[in-house]
Enzyme design. Structure first.
Site, PDB file in Angstrom:
ATOM      1  N   GLU A 192      -5.604  -8.175  -1.504  1.00 52.55           N
ATOM      2  CA  GLU A 192      -6.292  -8.057  -0.214  1.00 52.55           C
ATOM      3  C   GLU A 192      -7.745  -7.704  -0.470  1.00 52.55           C
ATOM      4  O   GLU A 192      -8.041  -6.778  -1.227  1.00 52.55           O
ATOM      5  CB  GLU A 192      -5.697  -6.941   0.663  1.00 52.55           C
ATOM      6  CG  GLU A 192      -4.363  -7.251   1.251  1.00 52.55           C
ATOM      7  CD  GLU A 192      -3.898  -6.177   2.248  1.00 52.55           C
ATOM      8  OE1 GLU A 192      -4.737  -5.551   2.915  1.00 52.55           O
ATOM      9  OE2 GLU A 192      -2.676  -5.985   2.327  1.00 52.55           O
ATOM     10  N   GLU A 198       0.825  -1.215   0.000  1.00 48.42           N
ATOM     11  CA  GLU A 198       0.000   0.000   0.000  1.00 48.42           C
ATOM     12  C   GLU A 198       0.858   1.264   0.000  1.00 48.42           C
ATOM     13  O   GLU A 198       0.774   2.105   0.890  1.00 48.42           O
ATOM     14  CB  GLU A 198      -0.944   0.007   1.216  1.00 48.42           C
ATOM     15  CG  GLU A 198      -1.914  -1.155   1.196  1.00 48.42           C
ATOM     16  CD  GLU A 198      -3.021  -1.073   2.237  1.00 48.42           C
ATOM     17  OE1 GLU A 198      -4.092  -1.631   2.020  1.00 48.42           O
ATOM     18  OE2 GLU A 198      -2.800  -0.456   3.284  1.00 48.42           O
TER      19      GLU A 198
HETATM   20  C1  BG6 Z   1      -4.490  -3.077   4.694  1.00 51.87           C
HETATM   21  C2  BG6 Z   1      -3.152  -3.582   5.158  1.00 51.87           C
HETATM   22  O1  BG6 Z   1      -4.531  -1.705   4.873  1.00 51.87           O
HETATM   23  O2  BG6 Z   1      -5.627  -3.486   5.360  1.00 51.87           O
HETATM   24  C3  BG6 Z   1      -3.192  -4.772   6.083  1.00 51.87           C
HETATM   25  O3  BG6 Z   1      -2.313  -3.862   4.062  1.00 51.87           O
HETATM   26  C4  BG6 Z   1      -4.365  -4.631   7.015  1.00 51.87           C
HETATM   27  O4  BG6 Z   1      -1.959  -4.853   6.747  1.00 51.87           O
HETATM   28  C5  BG6 Z   1      -5.633  -4.616   6.194  1.00 51.87           C
HETATM   29  O5  BG6 Z   1      -4.432  -5.576   8.032  1.00 51.87           O
HETATM   30  C6  BG6 Z   1      -6.909  -4.575   7.004  1.00 51.87           C
HETATM   31  O6  BG6 Z   1      -6.838  -3.523   7.915  1.00 51.87           O
HETATM   32  P1  BG6 Z   1      -7.129  -3.736   9.459  1.00 51.87           P
HETATM   33  O7  BG6 Z   1      -6.859  -2.428  10.053  1.00 51.87           O
HETATM   34  O8  BG6 Z   1      -8.545  -4.145   9.548  1.00 51.87           O
HETATM   35  O9  BG6 Z   1      -6.194  -4.793   9.909  1.00 51.87           O
END
Ligand code: BG6
Length: 469
Positions: free
Chosen positions: A362, A170
């Site tokens: 993701e 990111e």
């Molecule tokens: C992304 C990141 O922003 O979102 C991850 O690359 C992160 O590391 C994921 O865990 C989900 O966010 P969160 O805050 O719910 O863990």
């Protein structure tokens, strides 16, 4: 559904959120060790016992059991990151830490045992702490050299085991979270825009350099950048809202533009001019970026948001990039608005803009889960809400593929429950596998298959055929 034959189905994690073993086998500290409560609270001086990431889900010791579970679901690919400070404990060390190198050798071997391709993020929000304290992270030009030493080391060691690489997680988040994303200890409010964009420039140069070195050392490797895809819609059709949205989207897309086209875009040069931002660049760096664009663009997608030109509209944070709530969408208990059609929209938008293959690395629903008896003497989570979220997003990925977008694969976020990045808690769960660990650190760390585990297994086995449009 239209998923191609060789579609890479799988799941994703990051070292700092799952490995634990924060000071074992020669690992140095990283910036996550001083963020016990996530990205919104100021850092501590050193590790504190309330920091769940110190142990996390103990993946460092339990990875064999976990990879076996991923294999049971039929994963073709597993995305994880290498913790930089496991390899170079301080970041600027002359020699790597052999025990750290061995850990990832074993981990990647374990993936291959089940025919699973590792997809490796080189830097996922885990800059070595020493680089933050002694250099203020990526503001400092020296970081490029340290990163180069790190990538040469891991490419030499894992070149035969890892084909897919992502340079920075990111990368566009550095504009909003300079510590987590860029190892920069100066708080955002006190950081000059010139320093912030200098850090961006250094990361972009390092990313192009890593791409060049990867292609030289590993001719079959595919290198991608990784950005937050958080599509921003105008809150109203008012032209001022549309233009404000254009600017906000440009700020996010700047990083993809640099990785796909390799030149500073006109809108960014104008922004620098009008805000008195001066960054130091050399002709060699600009040439390097131009000649070493990425092979593919990868991204995280969780939500969309709206933009308004009206400064009185209330802005909320969601996944790092701020925006105004969309009145047509529902939100998760953590306030992340759920927008499956947004993933089709970004896939089309990104491909039209960059003309590179795309990889969704993701996506997922972070929410509360309840562990219950499964009626067969074991335990499970009946997470129909997660199945619905993932199904609806994957249906839209299928639509984008039908639109003609080349999508390489899809890795759900947190395929096993792990510590949240934003809030550093356990109860915001994403996994197909429940991990018995609670916000107060209690729990046995035992693993349990959720209902979604069997659902995803079926999706993979049918190459998306079991999805419900
Ligand atoms: C992304 C990141 O922003 O979102 C991850 O690359 C992160 O590391 C994921 O865990 C989900 O966010 P969160 O805050 O719910 O863990």
């Amino acid at each position: 559904m239209n998923f191609p034959e060789n579609f890479l189905w799988g799941g994703a994690v990051a070292a700092n959120q799952c490995e634990g073993a924060y000071n074992e086998d020669g690992k140095g500290l990283d910036i996550q060790d001083i963020l016990p409560h996530g990205i919104k609270t100021p850092p501590t001086d050193g590790p504190t016992p309330d920091n769940l990431k110190l142990v996390a889900i103990d993946f460092n010791h339990r990875y064999k059991e976990d990879i076996k579970l991923f294999a049971e679901m039929g994963f073709k690919v597993f995305r994880t990151s290498i913790a930089w400070s496991r390899i170079f404990p301080n970041g600027d060390d002359a020699e790597p830490n052999e025990q750290g190198l061995q850990f990832y050798d074993d981990l990647f071997d374990e993936c291959h045992k089940y025919g699973m391709e590792p997809l490796v993020t080189i830097s996922h929000y885990e800059t070595p702490l020493h680089l933050a304290k002694a250099y203020n992270g990526w503001v400092n030009h020296d970081l490029i050299g340290f990163y180069e030493r790190y990538v040469r080391t891991i490419f030499a060691r894992y070149g035969k085991k890892v084909k897919y690489w992502l340079t920075f997680n990111e990368i566009n988040s550095v504009l909003h979270q300079p510590l987590v994303s860029g190892g920069i200890l100066t708080p955002l409010a006190e950081l000059s825009k010139s320093d912030l964009f200098q850090a961006c420039h250094h990361e972009l140069v390092a990313s192009a350099l890593a791409t060049k070195i990867a292609h030289e050392m590993m001719p079959d490797a595919k290198v991608g950048c990784m950005v937050i895809a958080l599509p921003l819609y105008p809150l109203t059709p008012k032209p001022d809202d549309v233009i404000a949205t254009m600017h906000a989207n440009n700020a996010n897309d700047f990083f993809g533009d640099m990785h796909a086209r390799g030149v500073y875009p006109g809108y960014m040069k104008r922004y620098f001019r009008e805000h008195g931002i001066e960054i130091r660049t050399t002709p060699e760096e600009l040439q390097l970026m131009k000649e070493n664009t990425v092979d593919f663009i990868s991204f995280s997608y969780y939500m969309s948001a709206c933009i308004s030109a009206d400064p009185d509209k209330q802005v909320s944070e969601g996944n790092i990039i701020p925006g105004v709530a969309n009145p047509y969408l529902k939100a998760s208990p953590w306030g992340w608005q759920i927008d499956p059609k947004g993933i089709r929209y970004v896939l089309n938008r990104f491909y039209n803009r960059w003309q590179k293959p795309l990889f969704i690395v993701e996506n997922g629903l972070g929410t509360n889960d309840e562990l219950v008896d499964d009626g067969k003497g074991g335990k499970t989570v009946n997470d129909d809400y997660r199945i619905e979220y993932l199904n609806d997003h994957l249906v839209q990925v299928g639509e984008a593929i039908a639109d003609g977008v080349p999508v390489m694969g899809y890795t759900t976020w947190g395929c096993i429950d792990l510590v949240s990045a934003s809030t550093a808690e356990m109860k915001k769960r994403y996994g197909f596998i429940y991990v018995d660990c609670n916000n107060d650190g209690s729990g046995t760390l035992a693993r349990y298959r959720k209902k979604s585990f069997y659902w995803y297994k079926d999706v993979i086995a049918t190459n998306g055929g079991s999805l419900k449009a």
